[in-house]
Design an enzyme around this catalytic site. Structure first.
Site, short mmCIF file in Angstrom:
data_model
loop_
_atom_site.label_atom_id
_atom_site.label_comp_id
_atom_site.label_asym_id
_atom_site.label_seq_id
_atom_site.Cartn_x
_atom_site.Cartn_y
_atom_site.Cartn_z
N THR A 70 51.65 33.97 49.93
CA THR A 70 52.70 32.95 49.82
C THR A 70 53.96 33.30 50.62
O THR A 70 54.60 32.42 51.18
CB THR A 70 53.08 32.80 48.32
OG1 THR A 70 51.91 32.40 47.63
CG2 THR A 70 54.16 31.77 48.10
N THR A 73 50.28 38.01 46.10
CA THR A 73 50.51 38.73 44.85
C THR A 73 49.24 38.92 44.01
O THR A 73 49.15 39.85 43.21
CB THR A 73 51.56 38.00 43.98
OG1 THR A 73 51.11 36.66 43.77
CG2 THR A 73 52.91 38.01 44.63
N GLN A 77 42.12 47.52 27.36
CA GLN A 77 42.54 46.16 27.72
C GLN A 77 44.03 45.98 27.49
O GLN A 77 44.63 45.03 27.98
CB GLN A 77 41.80 45.13 26.86
CG GLN A 77 40.32 45.04 27.14
CD GLN A 77 39.59 44.10 26.19
OE1 GLN A 77 40.19 43.27 25.53
NE2 GLN A 77 38.28 44.24 26.14
N1 ASP Z 1 47.10 33.20 46.25
C1 ASP Z 1 48.23 33.88 46.83
C2 ASP Z 1 47.75 35.26 47.23
O1 ASP Z 1 47.64 36.14 46.43
C3 ASP Z 1 49.37 33.94 45.90
C4 ASP Z 1 50.53 34.74 46.42
O2 ASP Z 1 50.69 35.01 47.58
O3 ASP Z 1 51.37 35.11 45.62
O4 ASP Z 1 47.48 35.47 48.37
#
Ligand code: ASP
Length: 352
Positions: free
Chosen positions: A22, A98, A288
């Site tokens: 992102t 992320t 967990q």
């Molecule tokens: N789907 C994205 C990724 O992990 C979400 C992000 O960048 O936060 O590449």
């Protein structure tokens, strides 16, 4: 590779490795759709970066990847990019989605050996081209930390870390805990290595510094990925447990257990565990729970696992346990030897 900014009086040099996710997205003004922006224009997006006396170069992955598509081959590529440029930079920033950032940071922490420079993963929940983006603050602080040196000119944080929402966390202690909030990462079993407020406060006792033997930086890229993860849950059937734990193609399985390392005490489950251990597989017990550790001596259900040959993952995250297993299985064909190393704290990943 692109030189994106060169301050004449630059004291440090940092390489930004843009892998996707992102953070590097921008809205197409015509369609409104999000698409990756050309990293050459990062200085237009984040002009604050010019204020550092730092040379910034960038390396862009091709193709860019949503981190849900990350594979161990990407970690191998990342390690090689860092190795080939290690002498030219004081620090490395990996811009990464992320979703699997904690997996990548964990794996890299084991693959990079004798690291004496920061490798900081960061990203964002909102694209950098959006007005309320968290990407700018994350990137700016990550650059500041990547450049930071102590009075002897040594890196302040020579570790693989994640910087997110004002906190610098050890990579192999981190986990994504929020799918939408800016405070997306936590390190439940280890304190932050630094916190960014008006100043950046470094938690010096928590940071790992190289022992000073002067071994050259190197990478280890031969990973063995024959690992499965079994999450214990009420209603799990013998068929599913056996299918995962006794699968002939795996060398190791992480069992995500309840609480302090407890699983089903029913004879059928313990029998399957014994069967897998008898086949020579490594079964690693990881809780967990986000916080706390595995103690198989506490309850009869945990003790049954220990007696059946399950090894403790202590307070490891699942992400870190997976990276550690890929790495250790790659270093040795001897599962008994791997078990010995699993119990050791190699890169600050367990409290031992
Ligand atoms: N789907 C994205 C990724 O992990 C979400 C992000 O960048 O936060 O590449």
């Amino acid at each position: 590779m692109i030189n994106i900014f060169q301050d004449r009086a630059a004291k440090s040099a940092v390489l930004l490795i843009y892998t996707g996710g992102t953070i590097g997205m921008k809205e197409d003004p015509r369609t409104g759709a999000l698409k990756p922006f050309d990293f050459k224009s990062i200085m237009d997006e984040v002009p604050e970066l010019r204020k550092f006396s730092c040379k910034l170069d960038s390396y862009t992955f091709s193709p860019l990847i949503d981190s849900s598509d990350v594979e161990p081959s990407m970690w191998q590529a990342l390690a090689k990019i860092i190795l080939e440029r290690y002498d030219r930079y004081d620090g490395f920033i990996v811009l990464h989605g992320t979703d699997t950032m904690a997996y990548s940071a964990s794996a890299l922490s084991f693959m990079l050996e004798n690291l004496d420079k920061p490798v900081i993963f960061t990203g964002s929940q909102l694209p950098i081209g959006r007005p309320r983006t968290d990407g700018k603050e994350n990137l700016i602080s990550a650059v500041e930390i990547a450049c930071a040196k102590d009075s002897q000119g040594k890196a302040m944080v020579p570790e693989v870390c994640i910087f997110f929402n004002s906190q610098l966390l050890r990579g192999n202690r981190s986990t994504k805990t929020d799918s939408t909030g800016f405070d997306a990462f936590r390190s439940p079993n280890y304190p932050p290595l630094a916190t960014a407020g008006i100043n950046i406060k470094y938690n010096l006792p928590a940071i790992h510094y190289p022992s000073g033997q002067g071994e050259p930086f190197s990478i280890y890229t031969r990973l063995d990925t024959r690992v499965a993860i079994l999450k214990i849950h009420p209603g799990i059937t013998p068929e599913i447990a056996r299918h995962v734990l006794c699968e002939p193609d795996i060398r190791a399985a992480i069992i995500e257990t309840y609480g302090s390392g407890n699983a089903i005490s029913k004879p059928w489950f313990v029998e399957i565990v014994r069967e897998a251990v008898a086949e020579g597989k490594i079964l690693l017990n990881v809780t967990q729970c986000q916080k706390g550790d595995v103690n198989m001596d506490l309850y009869a259900t945990g003790r049954a696992l220990k007696e059946a040959g399950v090894v403790s993952g202590y307070d490891s995250t699942t992400e870190s346990a997976l990276g550690k297993l890929f790495y250790l299985l790659g270093t040795s064909a001897d599962n008994e030897f791997v078990k010995v190393l699993l119990a050791r704290n190699l890169k600050g990943e367990i409290s031992k």
